[in-house]
Write a protein that holds these residues in place. Structure first.
Motif, mmCIF file in Angstrom:
data_model
loop_
_atom_site.group_PDB
_atom_site.id
_atom_site.type_symbol
_atom_site.label_atom_id
_atom_site.label_comp_id
_atom_site.label_asym_id
_atom_site.label_seq_id
_atom_site.Cartn_x
_atom_site.Cartn_y
_atom_site.Cartn_z
ATOM 1 N N ALA A 142 24.025 41.832 -7.586
ATOM 2 C CA ALA A 142 23.114 40.690 -7.582
ATOM 3 C C ALA A 142 21.838 41.092 -8.313
ATOM 4 O O ALA A 142 21.454 42.272 -8.301
ATOM 5 C CB ALA A 142 22.791 40.285 -6.145
ATOM 6 N N ASP A 143 21.188 40.137 -8.936
ATOM 7 C CA ASP A 143 19.961 40.432 -9.682
ATOM 8 C C ASP A 143 18.899 41.069 -8.793
ATOM 9 O O ASP A 143 18.117 41.904 -9.237
ATOM 10 C CB ASP A 143 19.415 39.155 -10.302
ATOM 11 C CG ASP A 143 20.265 38.668 -11.470
ATOM 12 O OD1 ASP A 143 20.128 37.485 -11.839
ATOM 13 O OD2 ASP A 143 21.070 39.462 -12.011
ATOM 14 N N SER A 144 18.889 40.673 -7.533
ATOM 15 C CA SER A 144 17.844 41.150 -6.621
ATOM 16 C C SER A 144 17.959 42.638 -6.304
ATOM 17 O O SER A 144 16.994 43.243 -5.831
ATOM 18 C CB SER A 144 17.892 40.347 -5.320
ATOM 19 O OG SER A 144 19.159 40.469 -4.706
ATOM 20 N N VAL A 145 19.120 43.232 -6.546
ATOM 21 C CA VAL A 145 19.302 44.652 -6.215
ATOM 22 C C VAL A 145 19.612 45.508 -7.438
ATOM 23 O O VAL A 145 19.691 46.735 -7.335
ATOM 24 C CB VAL A 145 20.414 44.845 -5.162
ATOM 25 C CG1 VAL A 145 20.143 43.990 -3.937
ATOM 26 C CG2 VAL A 145 21.786 44.549 -5.732
ATOM 27 N N LYS A 146 19.790 44.868 -8.568
ATOM 28 C CA LYS A 146 20.151 45.601 -9.786
ATOM 29 C C LYS A 146 19.080 46.636 -10.107
ATOM 30 O O LYS A 146 17.880 46.351 -10.085
ATOM 31 C CB LYS A 146 20.305 44.599 -10.929
ATOM 32 C CG LYS A 146 21.200 45.067 -12.061
ATOM 33 C CD LYS A 146 21.478 43.926 -13.019
ATOM 34 C CE LYS A 146 22.333 42.855 -12.406
ATOM 35 N NZ LYS A 146 22.684 41.774 -13.358
#
Length: 122
Positions: free
Chosen positions: A60-64
């Motif tokens: 997910a973008d939030s954890v990349k």
């Protein structure tokens, strides 16, 4: 397929944790292992996924850039290394197994672990 997630805990912001998910049973029926999380009052959301065969990873973008998924096929175990943790990462983390090659949708996963709680303090 039975899944056992572990490794959650309490950590300060900026810290790290490594989650593990051990799979047993008919593991050959699953192609992808996913990590999802659910915070209180929120819907379950996709975090990461990794394929058993090629080790392809998805985030997910939030954890990349902060989280890294890996696998140990010999142990039938997948891991989620979580670095630079933020208070908004606080949630119950689930691992799941699916037969598709990749999907970020919870409904595409057939088997779920019991969840492990991650709490990040500010």
């Amino acid at each position: 397929v039975q899944l056992q997630a572990s490794g959650g805990g309490l950590v300060q912001a900026g810290g790290s944790l490594r989650l593990s998910c051990a799979a047993s049973g008919r593991t050959f029926s699953s192609n992808i292992m996913g990590w999802f999380r659910q915070a209180p009052g929120k819907e379950r959301e996709f975090v990461s996924a990794i394929s058993w065969s090629g080790g392809n990873t998805y985030y997910a973008d939030s954890v990349k850039g902060r989280f890294t998924a890996s696998r140990d096929n010999a142990k039938n175990t997948v891991y989620l290394q979580m670095n630079s943790l933020k208070p908004e990462d606080t949630a119950l983390y689930y691992c799941a197994a699916g037969s598709r090659w990749y999907s970020p949708r919870p409904r595409d996963y057939d088997y779920w672990g019991q969840g492990t709680l991650v709490t990040v303090s500010s």
